[in-house]
Design a protein around this motif. Structure first.
Motif, PDB file in Angstrom:
ATOM      1  N   ASN A   2       0.851  -1.187   0.000  1.00 34.34           N
ATOM      2  CA  ASN A   2       0.000   0.000   0.000  1.00 34.34           C
ATOM      3  C   ASN A   2       0.893   1.245   0.000  1.00 34.34           C
ATOM      4  O   ASN A   2       1.410   1.664   1.037  1.00 34.34           O
ATOM      5  CB  ASN A   2      -0.921  -0.015   1.213  1.00 34.34           C
ATOM      6  N   TRP A   3       1.069   1.836  -1.181  1.00 32.72           N
ATOM      7  CA  TRP A   3       1.953   2.987  -1.313  1.00 32.72           C
ATOM      8  C   TRP A   3       1.491   4.172  -0.489  1.00 32.72           C
ATOM      9  O   TRP A   3       2.310   4.913   0.052  1.00 32.72           O
ATOM     10  CB  TRP A   3       2.115   3.372  -2.779  1.00 32.72           C
ATOM     11  N   LYS A   4       0.195   4.370  -0.369  1.00 33.10           N
ATOM     12  CA  LYS A   4      -0.302   5.498   0.423  1.00 33.10           C
ATOM     13  C   LYS A   4       0.161   5.375   1.872  1.00 33.10           C
ATOM     14  O   LYS A   4       0.659   6.337   2.454  1.00 33.10           O
ATOM     15  CB  LYS A   4      -1.822   5.605   0.344  1.00 33.10           C
ATOM     16  N   GLU A   5       0.036   4.195   2.462  1.00 35.09           N
ATOM     17  CA  GLU A   5       0.477   3.982   3.851  1.00 35.09           C
ATOM     18  C   GLU A   5       1.985   4.159   3.987  1.00 35.09           C
ATOM     19  O   GLU A   5       2.466   4.760   4.948  1.00 35.09           O
ATOM     20  CB  GLU A   5       0.070   2.590   4.327  1.00 35.09           C
ATOM     21  N   ASP A   8       2.688   7.916   3.628  1.00 33.39           N
ATOM     22  CA  ASP A   8       2.179   8.658   4.781  1.00 33.39           C
ATOM     23  C   ASP A   8       3.117   8.527   5.974  1.00 33.39           C
ATOM     24  O   ASP A   8       3.276   9.456   6.758  1.00 33.39           O
ATOM     25  CB  ASP A   8       0.780   8.179   5.174  1.00 33.39           C
ATOM     26  N   LYS A  44       3.240   3.464 -11.733  1.00 35.99           N
ATOM     27  CA  LYS A  44       3.109   2.644 -10.532  1.00 35.99           C
ATOM     28  C   LYS A  44       3.039   1.168 -10.908  1.00 35.99           C
ATOM     29  O   LYS A  44       2.333   0.784 -11.829  1.00 35.99           O
ATOM     30  CB  LYS A  44       1.829   3.060  -9.800  1.00 35.99           C
ATOM     31  N   LYS A  88       4.031  11.529  -2.243  1.00 42.45           N
ATOM     32  CA  LYS A  88       3.171  11.751  -1.066  1.00 42.45           C
ATOM     33  C   LYS A  88       2.040  12.713  -1.416  1.00 42.45           C
ATOM     34  O   LYS A  88       0.886  12.469  -1.079  1.00 42.45           O
ATOM     35  CB  LYS A  88       3.987  12.356   0.089  1.00 42.45           C
ATOM     36  N   GLN A  90       0.768  13.458  -4.398  1.00 46.68           N
ATOM     37  CA  GLN A  90      -0.172  12.873  -5.335  1.00 46.68           C
ATOM     38  C   GLN A  90      -1.087  11.872  -4.641  1.00 46.68           C
ATOM     39  O   GLN A  90      -2.279  11.818  -4.935  1.00 46.68           O
ATOM     40  CB  GLN A  90       0.550  12.218  -6.514  1.00 46.68           C
ATOM     41  N   MET A  91      -0.563  11.089  -3.715  1.00 50.24           N
ATOM     42  CA  MET A  91      -1.390  10.113  -2.991  1.00 50.24           C
ATOM     43  C   MET A  91      -2.414  10.842  -2.107  1.00 50.24           C
ATOM     44  O   MET A  91      -3.540  10.415  -1.991  1.00 50.24           O
ATOM     45  CB  MET A  91      -0.533   9.182  -2.136  1.00 50.24           C
ATOM     46  N   GLN A  92      -2.004  11.959  -1.503  1.00 47.29           N
ATOM     47  CA  GLN A  92      -2.931  12.744  -0.675  1.00 47.29           C
ATOM     48  C   GLN A  92      -4.010  13.374  -1.534  1.00 47.29           C
ATOM     49  O   GLN A  92      -5.169  13.436  -1.151  1.00 47.29           O
ATOM     50  CB  GLN A  92      -2.181  13.820   0.102  1.00 47.29           C
ATOM     51  N   ALA A  95      -6.778  10.948  -2.359  1.00 47.96           N
ATOM     52  CA  ALA A  95      -7.615  10.481  -1.236  1.00 47.96           C
ATOM     53  C   ALA A  95      -8.880  11.287  -1.090  1.00 47.96           C
ATOM     54  O   ALA A  95      -9.077  12.321  -1.582  1.00 47.96           O
ATOM     55  CB  ALA A  95      -6.808  10.540   0.054  1.00 47.96           C
TER      56      ALA A  95
END
Length: 95
Positions: A2-5, A8, A44, A88, A90-92, A95
């Motif tokens: 999980n790249w977001k985790e 983060d 990705k 980071k 881009q993932m935020q 969301a």
């Protein structure tokens, strides 16, 4: 993975730990320029995030300290630091 985790969890203290304060400061400065000029495209896969930054190819992998860049640096360079900061963001934004 999980790249977001993963991203983060990569706070400034972590980024200084895998590089140094100067690299992180330069990455933040470079990020301001990228933010003004548009997004960096991220490719990705299950194992990596790859992007072109300043003519260099940055490949983020887990753990982030194992990430690589095509520049001559043998350690975590400003391109990798910038890549982490941009990923980071881009993932935020997603969301």
């Amino acid at each position: 993975m999980n790249w977001k985790e993963i991203l983060d969890a990569a706070d400034d203290d972590y980024l200084v730990g895998i590089s140094n304060k100067g690299i992180l400061k330069r990455a933040y400065k470079d990020k301001e320029e990228v933010d003004e000029n548009g997004l960096v495209e991220v490719s990705k896969s299950a194992e990596t995030l790859q992007m072109m930054i300043g003519g260099e190819t940055v490949t983020l992998s887990y753990p982030l300290a194992d990430s690589k860049c095509s520049c001559p640096s043998r350690s975590i360079c400003r391109h990798v630091g910038l890549g982490i900061l941009l990923a980071k963001k881009q993932m935020q934004d997603l969301a």
